[in-house]
Design a protein around this motif. Structure first.
Motif, mmCIF file in Angstrom:
data_model
loop_
_atom_site.group_PDB
_atom_site.id
_atom_site.type_symbol
_atom_site.label_atom_id
_atom_site.label_comp_id
_atom_site.label_asym_id
_atom_site.label_seq_id
_atom_site.Cartn_x
_atom_site.Cartn_y
_atom_site.Cartn_z
ATOM 1 N N LYS A 289 53.379 2.985 -12.427
ATOM 2 C CA LYS A 289 54.333 4.020 -12.053
ATOM 3 C C LYS A 289 54.184 4.384 -10.571
ATOM 4 C CE LYS A 289 54.496 7.309 -15.014
ATOM 5 N NZ LYS A 289 54.066 8.529 -15.737
ATOM 6 N N VAL B 4 60.633 2.812 -18.695
ATOM 7 C CA VAL B 4 60.313 4.240 -18.684
ATOM 8 C C VAL B 4 59.932 4.707 -20.089
ATOM 9 C CG1 VAL B 4 61.292 6.553 -18.378
ATOM 10 C CG2 VAL B 4 61.687 4.790 -16.648
ATOM 11 N N GLN C 67 56.363 6.255 -21.813
ATOM 12 C CA GLN C 67 56.202 7.462 -22.627
ATOM 13 C C GLN C 67 55.445 7.153 -23.916
ATOM 14 O OE1 GLN C 67 56.718 9.301 -20.088
ATOM 15 N NE2 GLN C 67 57.928 10.884 -21.145
ATOM 16 N N TYR D 128 55.934 11.118 -18.167
ATOM 17 C CA TYR D 128 56.949 11.754 -17.322
ATOM 18 C C TYR D 128 57.277 13.124 -17.904
ATOM 19 C CZ TYR D 128 58.188 7.118 -15.329
ATOM 20 O OH TYR D 128 58.179 5.898 -14.701
ATOM 21 N N GLU E 75 61.548 14.878 -14.725
ATOM 22 C CA GLU E 75 61.486 13.531 -14.162
ATOM 23 C C GLU E 75 62.381 12.565 -14.936
ATOM 24 O OE1 GLU E 75 56.983 13.241 -12.248
ATOM 25 O OE2 GLU E 75 57.228 13.104 -14.439
ATOM 26 N N ILE E 76 62.425 12.717 -16.263
ATOM 27 C CA ILE E 76 63.318 11.884 -17.077
ATOM 28 C C ILE E 76 64.773 12.125 -16.677
ATOM 29 C CG2 ILE E 76 64.213 11.528 -19.409
ATOM 30 C CD1 ILE E 76 61.560 10.204 -19.083
#
Length: 641
Positions: free
Chosen positions: A299, A525, A529, A540, A544-545
């Motif tokens: 990330k 992404v 998670q 995140y 941020e999402i």
């Protein structure tokens, strides 16, 4: 010469023997010299011409730049009489005044002008005016050179590319790609006008003729600024990614003993999902294993920023552009046969009747044993126990979704690719074949369970939902080709949010996409998670999402547009060779002057002009003849066969 005056309007006779009417305030100079009108019109015109020649000669004696160098420090208005006296100290008259006006009017670089006075420009103003004049002169040369280049190429001449031609090519490319939004729009249009061109397609043809573009140039990649390669720094970082065997004994569950398979298209190079199947005493154990891309692409690092800027891999008939460098996408991240890879595995316990008993998600190590194509999987479904069992489970899972309101749209897929000679080949794919159907359902199952897992652990992610359709045509997943096509038009767009909501199209209470992390940044992404819940990294935040969803909205729209347009382009290229052939079509709907129809063999819509005496209704079958196709212009026309 003033012939008549009144109400602030003047009727004038010019040296060209023309009469004009103008407002009195438009006069730039009024002389004291008079000439009687009774001397005859021809004599007056002759005298005006002689006077003009004389005054132009006087204007040629005025040294404007020297005059400005003397006066520009004053920065004060100078009346005409004073200015004339400076230029002609002795015996100055009307002719000299007119000569001064003509000289300063012709060269307006140094003085601001009013009918009876002048103001020297500042040095900065003169510099700016000179720069503008220089730019205008260069523009004129470019326009002339561009028009000449086009005419020479059209005439069949071989013209060696010079630096000027390369600059012109950049102007032409910018204009073709952006038209009115191009900074070179006016220059390109001026060149086209001078060269006698009327269409932007003529510019495209010129760029092809001089070798700047190919006849099948994918201009959308340039139009949407899609990078087709990777920077040296990104490639260097990809080289430093550790080998997969570094993860052996790292706390991951070792699943290398399982018989694991991938099922993909024949041309697939980036394998990001694999399946395993075991029969236990009273249940089945299905494994859905996804390459742990987030273990390699960290990330916020350079590889991550590059993937985020691209948003997705792009697949086209003539090109493939990976989201990650090929060294990773096609090798170290890819679940290749006989290679150990870290994965995120979802193990699903399924009852013998097909009901889901439980599931578990965890980090693992896998090794793919078989790399099957869809064709090979179809054969295995008839002969092999594992594929057949997975297919049966897939059917049962779909039936469950349909009972929960899912809308199953069943349409054939038109695959287009280029053969070794660069010619488009079209293949109609049955998406309901055992191999394709079981992969589709297994991926939906995996994504649904990932969504449940994240929701149960109160972790935000890129959840995908879909409202109810505008209308419902299909019932229980069945329907004609016409009904499936029209139902798809009635679906509402999916919605992306940080939290779970119902997905009407799939008939599921929550849904994410996490099964293609090599190819799609949204999936990467979501995988992060999942890893965060498993304690492998920091999650995140919801904010941020939301930012990621917003940032990727435009790039993902561009990717979808490019893939659709490029597939359509090559399909139309294929049809260019089918002009005159007859095709079966379905009438979709009636429009003002035509019917919208669907060519069944190619699953492509086009208009059918209305014919007198023929009244068609939706879902009627008709035979049409292909009349005209132009892939570059995106046109396809047919007539009733």
């Amino acid at each position: 010469m003033v012939m008549e005056s009144g109400n602030q309007r003047l009727r004038l006779l010019t040296e060209h023997n023309r009469e004009v009417k103008i407002a009195a305030q438009r006069l730039s100079h009024r002389g004291k010299t008079r000439l009687e009108q009774n001397s005859g019109r021809n004599r007056m015109v002759e005298w005006l011409r002689e006077l003009s020649i004389k005054r132009n000669a006087i204007a040629g004696e005025v040294q404007v730049e020297e005059l400005w160098e003397i006066l520009n420090h004053e920065q004060a208005w100078i009346d005409l009489k004073t200015m004339t006296g400076l230029c002609f100290p002795e015996d100055a008259d009307d002719d000299h005044e007119s000569g001064v006006i003509r000289a300063l009017f012709k060269s307006r670089r140094h003085f601001k002008f009013k009918p009876d006075r002048f103001l020297p420009h500042t040095e900065a103003q003169v510099a700016a005016i000179l720069a503008m004049d220089k730019k205008a002169a260069r523009q004129e040369r470019l326009v002339a050179a561009g028009a000449e280049w086009i005419r020479s190429v059209q005439a069949g001449s071989t013209v060696e590319m010079t630096q000027c031609h390369r600059e012109l090519a950049e102007i032409f490319q910018s204009y073709y790609l952006a038209e009115k939004e191009s900074p070179h729009f006016h220059t390109a249009r001026a060149i086209m006008k001078k060269a006698g061109l009327t269409s932007p397609e003529a510019i495209f043809s010129h760029l092809v003729a001089v070798g700047v573009w190919t006849p099948d140039e994918n201009v959308d990649l340039m139009r949407y600024k899609i990078p087709t390669d990777f920077s040296p720094s990104v490639l260097e970082l990809a080289q430093s990614v550790p080998a997969a065997d570094a993860f052996i004994g790292s706390g991951r569950v070792d699943l290398t003993h399982l018989n694991t398979i991938t099922i993909d298209g024949q041309s697939t190079l980036d394998f990001d999902d694999a399946l395993s199947f075991e029969t236990r005493d009273d249940h089945f154990l299905v494994g859905i294993h996804i390459s742990d891309v987030a273990q390699y692409i960290k990330k916020g690092d350079l590889l991550d920023r590059e993937a985020r800027s691209r948003g997705s891999s792009i697949y086209m008939p003539d090109n493939r552009i990976s989201m990650a460098p090929p060294l990773l996408a096609e090798h170290r991240l890819s679940l290749k046969k006989d290679h150990i890879r870290p994965a995120i595995s979802t193990m699903v316990k399924i009852g013998l009747s097909g009901d889901i008993i439980s599931y578990d998600i965890f980090p693992s190590i896998i090794r793919v044993d078989q790399q099957l194509s869809y064709f090979e999987a179809n054969i295995s479904a008839e002969e092999g126990q594992a594929i057949a069992a997975l297919y049966d489970i897939a059917i049962r899972f779909r039936e469950t979704r349909l009972s929960q309101g899912a809308i199953q749209i069943t349409l054939p897929e038109i695959n287009v690719w280029l053969d070794d000679s660069g010619m488009p080949v079209v293949n109609r794919v049955n998406r309901e074949s055992p191999g394709r159907m079981l992969i589709a359902e297994m991926m939906i199952l995996s994504n649904w369970l990932s969504a449940r897992f994240l929701a149960e652990n109160k972790t935000p992610a890129i959840f995908r939902s879909q409202p109810k359709p505008k209308d419902r045509i299909l019932k229980n997943g069945t329907g004609t080709l016409f009904q499936n096509w029209m139902q798809r038009k009635l679906l509402n767009r999916f919605v992306l949010r940080p939290g779970p909501e119902h997905h009407c199209g799939l008939g599921l209470d929550a849904y994410v996409t996490a099964t293609s992390p090599i190819r799609k940044y949204f999936d990467l992404v979501t995988q992060r998670q999942l890893r965060a819940v498993l304690g492998l990294e920091r999650a995140y935040t919801e904010k941020e999402i939301e930012e990621i969803i917003g940032q990727l909205a435009q790039p993902m729209a561009d990717v979808g547009r490019i893939q659709f347009r490029r597939n359509r382009y090559w399909l139309l290229k294929h049809l260019e060779g089918r002009i005159g052939e007859k095709e079966e079509a379905i009438v979709l709907q009636r429009r003002r002057n035509a019917y919208a129809i669907l060519l069944k063999a190619y699953m492509i819509e086009c208009p059918l002009p209305q014919s007198s005496g023929i009244d068609l209704k939706p879902e009627d079958l008709v035979q049409v003849t292909i009349q005209h196709v132009n892939a570059r212009n995106n046109t396809l026309s047919v007539f009733m066969g």
